[in-house]
Scaffold this active site. Structure first.
Site, PDB file in Angstrom:
ATOM      1  N   LYS A   1      58.036 -22.930  -7.668  1.00 17.59           N
ATOM      2  CA  LYS A   1      57.893 -23.357  -6.280  1.00 17.59           C
ATOM      3  C   LYS A   1      56.524 -23.989  -6.033  1.00 17.59           C
ATOM      4  O   LYS A   1      56.411 -24.965  -5.300  1.00 17.59           O
ATOM      5  CB  LYS A   1      58.094 -22.156  -5.364  1.00 17.59           C
ATOM      6  CG  LYS A   1      58.172 -22.509  -3.905  1.00 17.59           C
ATOM      7  CD  LYS A   1      58.657 -21.301  -3.130  1.00 17.59           C
ATOM      8  CE  LYS A   1      58.597 -21.535  -1.652  1.00 17.59           C
ATOM      9  NZ  LYS A   1      59.671 -22.319  -1.113  1.00 17.59           N
TER      10      LYS A   1
ATOM     11  N   ASP B   1      59.290 -27.505  -4.000  1.00 19.43           N
ATOM     12  CA  ASP B   1      59.114 -27.894  -2.598  1.00 19.43           C
ATOM     13  C   ASP B   1      58.837 -29.384  -2.441  1.00 19.43           C
ATOM     14  O   ASP B   1      59.363 -30.037  -1.541  1.00 19.43           O
ATOM     15  CB  ASP B   1      57.959 -27.101  -1.957  1.00 19.43           C
ATOM     16  CG  ASP B   1      58.432 -25.745  -1.454  1.00 19.43           C
ATOM     17  OD1 ASP B   1      59.300 -25.151  -2.114  1.00 19.43           O
ATOM     18  OD2 ASP B   1      57.941 -25.294  -0.411  1.00 19.43           O
TER      19      ASP B   1
ATOM     20  N   ASP C   1      48.884 -15.871   2.706  1.00 20.94           N
ATOM     21  CA  ASP C   1      49.478 -15.966   1.370  1.00 20.94           C
ATOM     22  C   ASP C   1      48.578 -15.344   0.308  1.00 20.94           C
ATOM     23  O   ASP C   1      49.023 -14.549  -0.519  1.00 20.94           O
ATOM     24  CB  ASP C   1      49.759 -17.432   1.011  1.00 20.94           C
ATOM     25  CG  ASP C   1      50.978 -17.947   1.751  1.00 20.94           C
ATOM     26  OD1 ASP C   1      51.657 -17.127   2.404  1.00 20.94           O
ATOM     27  OD2 ASP C   1      51.248 -19.155   1.685  1.00 20.94           O
TER      28      ASP C   1
ATOM     29  N   ASN D   1      64.910 -23.878  -0.943  1.00 22.05           N
ATOM     30  CA  ASN D   1      64.273 -22.794  -0.185  1.00 22.05           C
ATOM     31  C   ASN D   1      62.883 -23.259   0.253  1.00 22.05           C
ATOM     32  O   ASN D   1      61.947 -22.483   0.329  1.00 22.05           O
ATOM     33  CB  ASN D   1      64.167 -21.535  -1.062  1.00 22.05           C
ATOM     34  CG  ASN D   1      63.858 -20.282  -0.243  1.00 22.05           C
ATOM     35  OD1 ASN D   1      63.934 -20.304   0.988  1.00 22.05           O
ATOM     36  ND2 ASN D   1      63.495 -19.207  -0.912  1.00 22.05           N
TER      37      ASN D   1
ATOM     38  N   LYS E   1      50.502 -26.924  -2.008  1.00 23.49           N
ATOM     39  CA  LYS E   1      51.859 -27.173  -1.518  1.00 23.49           C
ATOM     40  C   LYS E   1      51.808 -27.634  -0.062  1.00 23.49           C
ATOM     41  O   LYS E   1      52.462 -28.599   0.319  1.00 23.49           O
ATOM     42  CB  LYS E   1      52.674 -25.878  -1.627  1.00 23.49           C
ATOM     43  CG  LYS E   1      54.069 -25.982  -1.068  1.00 23.49           C
ATOM     44  CD  LYS E   1      54.852 -24.695  -1.248  1.00 23.49           C
ATOM     45  CE  LYS E   1      54.339 -23.581  -0.355  1.00 23.49           C
ATOM     46  NZ  LYS E   1      55.320 -22.535  -0.063  1.00 23.49           N
TER      47      LYS E   1
ATOM     48  N   LYS F   1      58.776 -14.485   5.096  1.00 22.34           N
ATOM     49  CA  LYS F   1      58.490 -15.505   4.082  1.00 22.34           C
ATOM     50  C   LYS F   1      59.646 -15.560   3.079  1.00 22.34           C
ATOM     51  O   LYS F   1      60.744 -15.113   3.391  1.00 22.34           O
ATOM     52  CB  LYS F   1      57.158 -15.189   3.398  1.00 22.34           C
ATOM     53  CG  LYS F   1      55.958 -15.403   4.321  1.00 22.34           C
ATOM     54  CD  LYS F   1      55.794 -16.870   4.708  1.00 22.34           C
ATOM     55  CE  LYS F   1      54.719 -17.105   5.743  1.00 22.34           C
ATOM     56  NZ  LYS F   1      53.380 -17.126   5.254  1.00 22.34           N
ATOM     57  N   GLU F   2      59.391 -16.108   1.893  1.00 23.78           N
ATOM     58  CA  GLU F   2      60.439 -16.262   0.886  1.00 23.78           C
ATOM     59  C   GLU F   2      61.297 -15.004   0.769  1.00 23.78           C
ATOM     60  O   GLU F   2      62.483 -15.040   0.490  1.00 23.78           O
ATOM     61  CB  GLU F   2      59.823 -16.607  -0.476  1.00 23.78           C
ATOM     62  CG  GLU F   2      59.435 -18.063  -0.654  1.00 23.78           C
ATOM     63  CD  GLU F   2      58.128 -18.437   0.019  1.00 23.78           C
ATOM     64  OE1 GLU F   2      57.618 -17.667   0.868  1.00 23.78           O
ATOM     65  OE2 GLU F   2      57.615 -19.541  -0.297  1.00 23.78           O
TER      66      GLU F   2
ATOM     67  N   SER G   1      55.919 -18.339  13.140  1.00 23.07           N
ATOM     68  CA  SER G   1      55.468 -19.115  11.989  1.00 23.07           C
ATOM     69  C   SER G   1      54.677 -20.306  12.512  1.00 23.07           C
ATOM     70  O   SER G   1      55.127 -21.009  13.411  1.00 23.07           O
ATOM     71  CB  SER G   1      56.663 -19.604  11.176  1.00 23.07           C
ATOM     72  OG  SER G   1      56.227 -20.561  10.234  1.00 23.07           O
ATOM     73  N   SER G   2      53.502 -20.497  11.939  1.00 26.09           N
ATOM     74  CA  SER G   2      52.679 -21.631  12.372  1.00 26.09           C
ATOM     75  C   SER G   2      53.334 -22.942  11.963  1.00 26.09           C
ATOM     76  O   SER G   2      52.950 -24.005  12.425  1.00 26.09           O
ATOM     77  CB  SER G   2      51.300 -21.521  11.747  1.00 26.09           C
ATOM     78  OG  SER G   2      51.414 -21.700  10.353  1.00 26.09           O
ATOM     79  N   GLN G   3      54.324 -22.854  11.093  1.00 29.68           N
ATOM     80  CA  GLN G   3      54.979 -24.095  10.643  1.00 29.68           C
ATOM     81  C   GLN G   3      55.693 -24.793  11.795  1.00 29.68           C
ATOM     82  O   GLN G   3      55.900 -25.994  11.759  1.00 29.68           O
ATOM     83  CB  GLN G   3      55.958 -23.795   9.510  1.00 29.68           C
ATOM     84  CG  GLN G   3      55.236 -23.463   8.211  1.00 29.68           C
ATOM     85  CD  GLN G   3      56.198 -23.210   7.061  1.00 29.68           C
ATOM     86  OE1 GLN G   3      57.360 -23.586   7.124  1.00 29.68           O
ATOM     87  NE2 GLN G   3      55.718 -22.576   6.021  1.00 29.68           N
TER      88      GLN G   3
ATOM     89  N   HIS H   1      57.704 -16.888  -5.594  1.00 31.51           N
ATOM     90  CA  HIS H   1      56.657 -17.256  -6.548  1.00 31.51           C
ATOM     91  C   HIS H   1      55.433 -16.369  -6.470  1.00 31.51           C
ATOM     92  O   HIS H   1      54.843 -16.007  -7.478  1.00 31.51           O
ATOM     93  CB  HIS H   1      56.277 -18.719  -6.341  1.00 31.51           C
ATOM     94  CG  HIS H   1      55.899 -19.053  -4.918  1.00 31.51           C
ATOM     95  ND1 HIS H   1      54.879 -19.899  -4.596  1.00 31.51           N
ATOM     96  CD2 HIS H   1      56.402 -18.636  -3.722  1.00 31.51           C
ATOM     97  CE1 HIS H   1      54.785 -20.011  -3.281  1.00 31.51           C
ATOM     98  NE2 HIS H   1      55.703 -19.261  -2.733  1.00 31.51           N
ATOM     99  N   ARG H   2      55.044 -16.004  -5.243  1.00 31.43           N
ATOM    100  CA  ARG H   2      53.793 -15.242  -5.114  1.00 31.43           C
ATOM    101  C   ARG H   2      53.936 -13.812  -5.620  1.00 31.43           C
ATOM    102  O   ARG H   2      52.999 -13.232  -6.167  1.00 31.43           O
ATOM    103  CB  ARG H   2      53.300 -15.263  -3.672  1.00 31.43           C
ATOM    104  CG  ARG H   2      53.021 -16.657  -3.197  1.00 31.43           C
ATOM    105  CD  ARG H   2      51.932 -16.775  -2.174  1.00 31.43           C
ATOM    106  NE  ARG H   2      51.829 -18.167  -1.775  1.00 31.43           N
ATOM    107  CZ  ARG H   2      51.213 -19.094  -2.489  1.00 31.43           C
ATOM    108  NH1 ARG H   2      50.602 -18.780  -3.605  1.00 31.43           N
ATOM    109  NH2 ARG H   2      51.203 -20.344  -2.081  1.00 31.43           N
TER     110      ARG H   2
END
Ligand code: DC
Length: 675
Positions: free
Chosen positions: A434, A52, A332, A106, A25, A359-360, A183-185, A406-407
């Site tokens: 996802k 996503d 994750d 999301n 992803k 997270k989610e 968040s590294s995002q 999802h996880r």
């Protein structure tokens, strides 16, 4: 994909075989955005097909990129927004002129980098998502972008989407500061968007400890593939050199998702005792940080071999070894360790996982809460989780809430290997879409369990009682396979007549031999014989009469037994027909005998015929039904009669929905899941 309200995974025992995993992803969405920022076309192969990436592709189309998918493959060609001047040099992007509203679902991996790219690019954009997206923080990214002159407004709560993005007045002389500990995002988003404005060197400084560094590695790695060489001083300072711009690599392959691989690595460690679990599409040299889950799994006892794009896993130590691990580098995949820890020889501690909380869902709380439902003792702190192993005798059948995460759903499927043979209910199983829409199908294709653990529900009843409709609806609600045994007799009769046999006893052995190798396949509502659609032909009244004749030949019934047993596959079976509960699946935990008064059945059949444009008299139909009942009940071979332990369901005065609900309630009462 299982689009059911819940999926009951029966107790699983062994695993082995090969799985090709869907694309990552993180890599997929980065590659899509970078391709969109290039001039010219990029073929992206092995792209993940998920919520996503669909969100990202839709957004890119809205922005004016051309997106061309190659049917039947996971390849997409993106033509980017980059423009080149007469001198061949990049002259920025083709920008949309009208306002655009984006719906980001999301999808964090789409929302963050796209926000940054749009904010640097400029225009009039609104970005919205599902309610959970509006609870996921984005303030630190927005702060960083505002500091460099981007114009971003909050449309709801400050610090969270939805957002409006307008045209910036960029000031890039000073270093840009971004927080690294949420968040590294955020950093990824800046690294991917700022090359759009790199007239001079652009410096980004990380404030606070940078979490999830491996995801930054992926970003840097991919930027390099697109011609952008970011200079890095440790994890604090990143410089995008003046003149950087995205250059299409022409084509690029997306690695399989290393986080998804974690479930299958765990699967091997838990249950591959004979044959290995082989994962295709990602190997030890992956650029994804989560590949280091391999080390953690090995530490717990997995035996792993690997090549450039494959892994092979077998069970090693058993029980697994408990561990105490800083999981910051595998945020994750570490969730998978939490479930493996239930099978360990002592308490395991996962540390430095604060990012789970944003997270989610709040993943620390979710993993703790759901593991407790299984019976486990779990302790949690702000950034850690300690899981105590669950000894044999203490596992409970639990209904796992999945929080649209999802996880959580994928992790807890692994609880089905528990030594107490408890089933595991996964609520809202479609949330795996996802990143891995076919996760459960893939899991089932790699696992085995004794037939006695695969549940079968049998439904029988007289002609026109509505058992076909009821059966297929119940099967749908549970995500179970569906065996329409009547169709097998209908197809057998059809094939026998086509081959020139008569349906009387003279040809019994020959018809039985044919039935044993019947090339029949069910595809949704269609029945295929030798790849030919025979649905209409066998569903006729005549088809039913012929089936009735052939079904009285004992050798034919015997010949069809193995074929009928082969329908008993994970996660379960709904078997519809005459002797399902008595001969074929006598041990089935739920048997239903559906009846309705002859008057009601005649009335229903009448309505059915009229709707198809046939004329019929109710009185005649009723007489026919009664004659057939008498024949079916009195015949010596497989007569129509309820199994001894069948539940009787008279649906004369029930709607089909009411009957379905009743059968599902009976099914629930057979298996208690702790909620
Ligand atoms: O359910 P149906 O109408 O499609 O069944 C066709 C015929 O096959 C009917 O006469 C009953 C017979 N049958 C059977 O003998 N054993 C089964 N398991 C299913 C159907």
């Amino acid at each position: 994909m299982f689009a059911t309200a819940f999926l009951d995974i029966p107790s699983l025992q062994l695993a082995g075989g090969t799985v090709t995993l869907p694309g990552s992803k993180s890599i997929s969405n980065r590659v899509l955005l970078l391709s969109a920022l290039c001039e010219g076309s990029t073929w992206v192969h092995d792209l993940l097909d998920s919520d996503d990436t669909r969100v990202m592709l839709a957004a890119l189309r809205q922005l004016g990129c051309s997106v061309e998918a190659q049917a039947g493959t996971h390849s997409v060609c993106i033509t980017g927004l980059g423009r080149r001047g007469a001198d061949g040099k990049s002259v920025g992007l083709k920008k949309p002129t009208a306002p655009i509203e984006f719906f980001m679902g999301n999808a964090g991996t789409a929302m963050r980098p796209l926000t940054a790219a749009l904010a640097v690019m400029g225009g009039d954009f609104t970005l919205k998502g599902v309610p959970r997206m509006h609870e996921r923080p984005i303030g630190d990214l927005v702060d960083a972008l505002r500091l460099l002159g981007c114009h971003i407004d909050y449309l709801g709560t400050d610090g969270y989407p939805p957002l409006r993005v307008l045209t910036p007045q960029l000031q890039l002389d000073k270093p840009i500061q971004v927080r690294g500990d949420v968040s590294s995002q955020f950093l990824t988003a800046l690294l991917m968007s700022l090359p759009l404005a790199a007239q001079k060197d652009i410096v980004i400084e990380v404030v606070g400890e940078l979490i999830s560094k491996p995801y930054i590695e992926i970003t840097l790695n991919l930027l390099l593939r697109y011609g952008i060489e970011v200079k890095r001083e440790g994890w604090r300072r990143f410089t995008i050199p003046a003149g950087s711009h995205c250059t299409s690599p022409g084509e690029i392959h997306v690695e399989a998702d290393a986080s998804s691989a974690s479930y299958f690595i765990a699967l091997g460690a838990l249950a591959a005792t004979d044959k290995a679990v082989r994962i295709q599409g990602v190997g030890a040299s992956s650029i994804q940080g989560d590949i280091r889950f391999m080390e953690a799994a090995t530490q717990m006892g997995a035996r792993i071999e690997s090549g450039p794009n494959w892994l092979e896993i077998k069970r090693g130590a058993w029980p697994l070894r408990a561990m105490d691990l800083d999981c910051n580098h595998i945020p994750d995949a570490a969730m998978t360790l939490a479930v493996m820890a239930l099978y360990a020889d002592g308490p395991s501690t996962l540390r430095n996982i604060a990012s789970w909380r944003v997270k989610e869902t709040d993943r620390i709380a979710a993993m703790a809460q759901e593991s407790r439902k299984l019976g486990a003792l779990v302790e949690e702190g702000p950034d850690w989780l300690r899981i105590h192993p669950l000894p044999q005798g203490q596992w409970r059948a639990a209904s796992i809430h999945t929080y649209d995460d999802h996880r959580v759903a994928m992790c807890f499927s692994l609880a089905a290997f528990n030594p107490d043979h408890q089933a595991v209910r996964i609520e809202d199983p479609k949330c795996v879409a996802k990143t891995f829409p076919d996760y459960f199908e893939t899991l089932f294709s790699l696992t085995q369990t004794p037939a006695k653990r695969i549940p079968v529900i049998c439904i029988d009843g007289p002609t026109a009682s509505g058992k076909g409709t009821l059966s297929s609806l119940v099967a749908q609600q549970l995500g179970y396979h569906y065996l329409d045994s009547g169709a097998l007799y209908r197809v057998t009769a059809y094939a026998a007549l086509k081959a020139g046999f008569s349906l009387e006893t003279g040809h019994e052995a020959a018809i039985a031999a044919m039935a044993q190798k019947l090339p029949v396949r069910f595809e949704g509502d269609k029945v295929l014989l030798d790849n030919q659609d025979v649905t209409e032909a066998i569903r006729s009244e005549e088809g039913g009469m012929n089936a009735s004749r052939v079904s009285t030949l004992p050798a034919v019934r015997v010949a069809l037994v193995a074929l009928q047993h082969s329908f008993q596959r994970l996660p379960g079976l709904l078997a519809d027909g005459r002797d399902m509960g008595t001969v074929i699946f006598p041990g089935a935990p739920l048997k239903v005998f559906l009846t309705a008064s002859a008057a009601k059945r005649a009335d229903r059949r009448h309505k059915q015929l009229i709707s198809k444009g046939f004329q019929a008299k109710i009185a005649d139909l009723r007489a026919d039904l009664e004659a057939r009942d008498a024949l079916d009940s009195s015949r010596s071979v497989a007569p129509l009669k309820p199994a001894q332990d069948a539940m009787l369901l008279d649906n004369s005065d029930l709607s089909i929905e009411q009957s379905v609900t009743l059968v599902l309630e009976w099914w629930q009462s057979k298996q208690a899941f702790s909620a």
